[in-house]
Motif scaffolding. Sequence first.
Motif, mmCIF file in Angstrom:
data_model
loop_
_atom_site.group_PDB
_atom_site.id
_atom_site.type_symbol
_atom_site.label_atom_id
_atom_site.label_comp_id
_atom_site.label_asym_id
_atom_site.label_seq_id
_atom_site.Cartn_x
_atom_site.Cartn_y
_atom_site.Cartn_z
ATOM 1 N N ASP A 48 0.844 -1.186 0.000
ATOM 2 C CA ASP A 48 0.000 0.000 0.000
ATOM 3 C C ASP A 48 0.887 1.246 0.000
ATOM 4 O O ASP A 48 2.121 1.145 -0.056
ATOM 5 C CB ASP A 48 -1.007 -0.028 1.153
ATOM 6 N N GLU A 49 0.277 2.416 0.071
ATOM 7 C CA GLU A 49 1.028 3.664 -0.070
ATOM 8 C C GLU A 49 2.032 3.900 1.054
ATOM 9 O O GLU A 49 2.948 4.713 0.913
ATOM 10 C CB GLU A 49 0.067 4.859 -0.175
ATOM 11 N N ALA A 50 1.909 3.172 2.165
ATOM 12 C CA ALA A 50 2.852 3.305 3.267
ATOM 13 C C ALA A 50 3.786 2.100 3.373
ATOM 14 O O ALA A 50 4.507 1.943 4.355
ATOM 15 C CB ALA A 50 2.110 3.511 4.585
ATOM 16 N N GLY A 51 3.772 1.241 2.350
ATOM 17 C CA GLY A 51 4.672 0.088 2.330
ATOM 18 C C GLY A 51 4.162 -1.123 3.076
ATOM 19 O O GLY A 51 4.944 -1.980 3.479
ATOM 20 N N GLY A 52 2.851 -1.229 3.252
ATOM 21 C CA GLY A 52 2.275 -2.362 3.978
ATOM 22 C C GLY A 52 1.741 -3.448 3.067
ATOM 23 O O GLY A 52 1.341 -3.185 1.937
ATOM 24 N N THR A 53 1.747 -4.677 3.580
ATOM 25 C CA THR A 53 1.210 -5.834 2.864
ATOM 26 C C THR A 53 -0.035 -6.326 3.570
ATOM 27 O O THR A 53 -0.017 -6.575 4.777
ATOM 28 C CB THR A 53 2.265 -6.972 2.822
ATOM 29 N N ASP A 54 -1.110 -6.489 2.819
ATOM 30 C CA ASP A 54 -2.389 -6.956 3.361
ATOM 31 C C ASP A 54 -2.368 -8.476 3.434
ATOM 32 O O ASP A 54 -2.195 -9.147 2.416
ATOM 33 C CB ASP A 54 -3.518 -6.468 2.451
ATOM 34 N N VAL A 55 -2.529 -9.029 4.626
ATOM 35 C CA VAL A 55 -2.486 -10.481 4.804
ATOM 36 C C VAL A 55 -3.685 -10.973 5.616
ATOM 37 O O VAL A 55 -4.261 -10.237 6.414
ATOM 38 C CB VAL A 55 -1.179 -10.949 5.501
ATOM 39 N N VAL A 56 -4.035 -12.232 5.374
ATOM 40 C CA VAL A 56 -5.076 -12.911 6.145
ATOM 41 C C VAL A 56 -4.420 -14.109 6.825
ATOM 42 O O VAL A 56 -4.158 -15.123 6.184
ATOM 43 C CB VAL A 56 -6.237 -13.375 5.242
ATOM 44 N N PRO A 57 -4.084 -13.988 8.108
ATOM 45 C CA PRO A 57 -3.556 -15.142 8.838
ATOM 46 C C PRO A 57 -4.619 -16.228 8.955
ATOM 47 O O PRO A 57 -5.767 -15.945 9.316
ATOM 48 C CB PRO A 57 -3.188 -14.552 10.201
ATOM 49 N N ALA A 111 -3.249 -10.420 -2.178
ATOM 50 C CA ALA A 111 -3.034 -10.190 -3.617
ATOM 51 C C ALA A 111 -3.304 -11.445 -4.447
ATOM 52 O O ALA A 111 -3.558 -11.348 -5.649
ATOM 53 C CB ALA A 111 -1.603 -9.703 -3.856
ATOM 54 N N CYS A 112 -3.268 -12.616 -3.820
ATOM 55 C CA CYS A 112 -3.509 -13.853 -4.564
ATOM 56 C C CYS A 112 -4.965 -14.295 -4.513
ATOM 57 O O CYS A 112 -5.327 -15.315 -5.118
ATOM 58 C CB CYS A 112 -2.601 -14.981 -4.079
ATOM 59 N N LEU A 113 -5.809 -13.558 -3.813
ATOM 60 C CA LEU A 113 -7.219 -13.919 -3.743
ATOM 61 C C LEU A 113 -7.972 -13.275 -4.896
ATOM 62 O O LEU A 113 -7.800 -12.081 -5.176
ATOM 63 C CB LEU A 113 -7.816 -13.495 -2.396
ATOM 64 N N ASP A 114 -8.782 -14.060 -5.569
ATOM 65 C CA ASP A 114 -9.535 -13.587 -6.726
ATOM 66 C C ASP A 114 -10.822 -12.928 -6.237
ATOM 67 O O ASP A 114 -11.914 -13.492 -6.333
ATOM 68 C CB ASP A 114 -9.822 -14.769 -7.663
ATOM 69 N N ALA A 115 -10.667 -11.720 -5.685
ATOM 70 C CA ALA A 115 -11.800 -11.003 -5.091
ATOM 71 C C ALA A 115 -11.540 -9.506 -5.186
ATOM 72 O O ALA A 115 -10.389 -9.058 -5.179
ATOM 73 C CB ALA A 115 -11.983 -11.420 -3.633
ATOM 74 N N THR A 116 -12.596 -8.747 -5.254
ATOM 75 C CA THR A 116 -12.485 -7.289 -5.290
ATOM 76 C C THR A 116 -12.192 -6.770 -3.878
ATOM 77 O O THR A 116 -12.432 -7.479 -2.887
ATOM 78 C CB THR A 116 -13.794 -6.657 -5.776
ATOM 79 N N PRO A 117 -11.699 -5.530 -3.754
ATOM 80 C CA PRO A 117 -11.512 -4.963 -2.418
ATOM 81 C C PRO A 117 -12.796 -4.976 -1.586
ATOM 82 O O PRO A 117 -12.757 -5.203 -0.380
ATOM 83 C CB PRO A 117 -11.044 -3.526 -2.707
ATOM 84 N N GLN A 118 -13.934 -4.755 -2.253
ATOM 85 C CA GLN A 118 -15.210 -4.762 -1.541
ATOM 86 C C GLN A 118 -15.540 -6.172 -1.029
ATOM 87 O O GLN A 118 -16.034 -6.339 0.094
ATOM 88 C CB GLN A 118 -16.331 -4.272 -2.461
ATOM 89 N N GLY A 125 -13.338 -8.156 6.827
ATOM 90 C CA GLY A 125 -13.279 -6.873 7.502
ATOM 91 C C GLY A 125 -12.438 -5.910 6.689
ATOM 92 O O GLY A 125 -11.773 -6.298 5.728
ATOM 93 N N PRO A 126 -12.442 -4.642 7.064
ATOM 94 C CA PRO A 126 -11.746 -3.628 6.266
ATOM 95 C C PRO A 126 -10.228 -3.777 6.296
ATOM 96 O O PRO A 126 -9.657 -4.287 7.257
ATOM 97 C CB PRO A 126 -12.176 -2.311 6.923
ATOM 98 N N ALA A 127 -9.603 -3.321 5.228
ATOM 99 C CA ALA A 127 -8.139 -3.264 5.192
ATOM 100 C C ALA A 127 -7.670 -2.291 6.269
ATOM 101 O O ALA A 127 -8.375 -1.338 6.619
ATOM 102 C CB ALA A 127 -7.667 -2.801 3.821
#
Length: 198
Positions: A48-57, A111-118, A125-127
């Motif tokens: 993201d714009e601050a250098g973060g990676t979105d993950v789902v543990p 990033a590997c999930l075939d889904a929209t941000p919504q 839950g929200p990013a």
Amino acid sequence: MTMTLPLKCRCGAVRGEMQPRRAYTRATCYCKDCRAYARFLGDPGVLDEAGGTDVVPTAPATVRLTAGVEHVACMSLSPKGALRWYAGCCRTPLGNTSRNTRLPYLGLVTACLDATPQELAATFGPARRCVINTGSATTPVRATPMAFVGGGLGILVGMLAARVRGERGSPFFNDDGTLLREPEVISREQRRELERAG
């Protein structure tokens, strides 16, 4: 019937699915290691714009690969570091695991999930609901202390439940516990370059 969420790499060669209801939490990690991993892949769109990676543990057993297993590759930032899995065909990140096969943890990169941000927000839950390692962010990120505690507890409880259920199986390990692929361990020099990049 268990609901699943499709997984695929950017080029579509690697495909699979996950069981989202068993995810531990959703988090955005700003650590230097996750950023170096994204840069190793040459995929700035992961951050993201601050250098973060979105993950789902989640537990590794909640993820199943259905195609393209031969394209799965692995790297590590150090000889004893976490294993970072990706699709070698197009360098899409898949997730991070421990080297210990008994630890029921997979940090699935969204990033590997075939889904929209919504769709991701509706499912997990929200990013940025729970942010970690904000001190390493490239721009200021507001900490979420309560969400951090809740997310940490969610991970611990989820891992304990997976152990109690005796869950076995990981898309990144063979049935005998050996690695699906030996990791490419990068040198200290390469790691320093990746940390300096961007």
